[in-house]
Design a protein around this motif. Structure first.
Motif, PDB file in Angstrom:
ATOM      1  N   LEU A   1      -4.682   9.443  -9.954  1.00 43.47           N
ATOM      2  CA  LEU A   1      -4.860   8.085  -9.451  1.00 43.47           C
ATOM      3  C   LEU A   1      -4.973   7.094 -10.602  1.00 43.47           C
ATOM      4  N   ALA A   2      -5.696   7.464 -11.652  1.00 44.39           N
ATOM      5  CA  ALA A   2      -5.832   6.585 -12.824  1.00 44.39           C
ATOM      6  C   ALA A   2      -4.498   6.396 -13.523  1.00 44.39           C
TER       7      ALA A   2
ATOM      8  N   THR B   1       0.993   0.953 -12.952  1.00 48.32           N
ATOM      9  CA  THR B   1       1.182  -0.277 -12.194  1.00 48.32           C
ATOM     10  C   THR B   1       0.728  -1.491 -12.994  1.00 48.32           C
ATOM     11  N   ALA B   2      -0.379  -1.352 -13.706  1.00 48.12           N
ATOM     12  CA  ALA B   2      -0.873  -2.463 -14.527  1.00 48.12           C
ATOM     13  C   ALA B   2       0.117  -2.813 -15.631  1.00 48.12           C
TER      14      ALA B   2
ATOM     15  N   ASP C   1       0.847  -1.186   0.000  1.00 49.90           N
ATOM     16  CA  ASP C   1       0.000   0.000   0.000  1.00 49.90           C
ATOM     17  C   ASP C   1       0.887   1.241   0.000  1.00 49.90           C
TER      18      ASP C   1
ATOM     19  N   ARG D   1      -1.492   6.481 -12.131  1.00 52.96           N
ATOM     20  CA  ARG D   1      -0.681   5.571 -11.317  1.00 52.96           C
ATOM     21  C   ARG D   1      -1.164   4.131 -11.446  1.00 52.96           C
ATOM     22  N   GLN D   2      -2.461   3.932 -11.460  1.00 54.70           N
ATOM     23  CA  GLN D   2      -3.001   2.586 -11.588  1.00 54.70           C
ATOM     24  C   GLN D   2      -2.663   1.994 -12.951  1.00 54.70           C
TER      25      GLN D   2
END
Length: 256
Positions: free
Chosen positions: A166-167, A173-174, A139, A169-170
């Motif tokens: 936030l999108a 990460t994906a 986290d 960063r997500q």
């Protein structure tokens, strides 16, 4: 003068590229956090070098063709980018995941495109007894505590981020999970191939990194034919952000 451009390599593959400075070419490769994490590093190097700083396909909303599934695939893409531009003696500067890409490029280079390496807290190899921390599952608090010397200063609560950030960063990460999730953050064969790389390499490592500890820097340094490890005190996984003056001094001395 800074130039931003999109370079088409294939019908389904374009590279977003920022160029700055003049002189010897340097390819600056970002890690999982995206191109913003190496912006200061690129700007410093552009004082004396011609820097090329790409956005890896799939980061920050850029397109990643389905055929790019490994870090080695990105290495081949960037070697082609440099060769298409007829660049030689290129200094590869890679942070974290970018350091892994740079190492993979060096072991695959057969034309003298690569002239030197600077790896900053690079992943990409496996060190027995020193597992790479699970950045894909930590986290925000856990990531800050493992990545930074001063976790309180750099910890960001995702609940306070704008939805677009936030999108982003997500999405990053994906993409990282696709390219480096299995085997996790390393190529089992890479360490044994580094001895064939004869160009000089500098390994810059934040002493407080708990994602890839300084043992990783030492392993890289032992594996290359011509390498030196330099530690940055009071810095974690991104010493060029946490301790820029000390990090840049190491780079300047190496290039001199």
């Amino acid at each position: 003068m800074t130039t931003n451009r999109t370079v088409a390599l294939d019908d389904d593959l374009t590279i977003t590229l920022t160029e700055n400075g003049t002189g010897r070419p340097a390819l600056v490769l970002h890690g999982g956090g995206g191109p913003a994490t190496v912006a200061g590093l690129s700007a410093h190097l552009a004082r004396t070098l011609r820097t090329l700083t790409p956005v890896h396909p799939g980061w920050d909303g850029t397109h990643r063709p389905d055929r790019l599934t490994r870090i080695a695939d990105l290495a081949q893409v960037y070697l082609r980018l440099l060769r298409d531009r007829e660049l030689t003696d290129v200094l590869l500067v890679g942070s974290s995941l970018g350091g892994w890409i740079a190492a993979e490029m060096a072991v695959r280079d057969t034309t003298g495109t690569v002239g030197g390496l600077v790896l900053v807290n690079a992943v990409g190899v496996h060190v027995e007894g020193e597992p790479i921390r699970g950045v894909l599952t930590l986290d925000a608090r856990g990531l800050a505590e493992h990545a930074w010397h001063d976790a309180e200063r750099y910890h960001v609560d995702p609940a306070g981020l704008p939805s677009a950030e936030l999108a982003r960063r997500q999405g990053n990460t994906a993409t990282m999970r696709t390219l480096a999730g299995d085997p996790y953050m390393h190529d089992p064969e890479l360490l044994g191939r580094l001895g064939g790389v004869e160009v000089p390499a500098l390994l810059v490592w934040g002493e407080s990194d708990r994602i890839v500890t300084p043992a990783y820097g030492a392993a890289y340094a032992r594996a290359f034919a011509d390498a030196r490890l330099a530690l940055v005190p009071a810095a974690g996984h991104l010493p060029h952000i946490e301790q820029p003056e000390a990090t840049f001094a190491l780079l300047d001395a190496h290039l001199a």
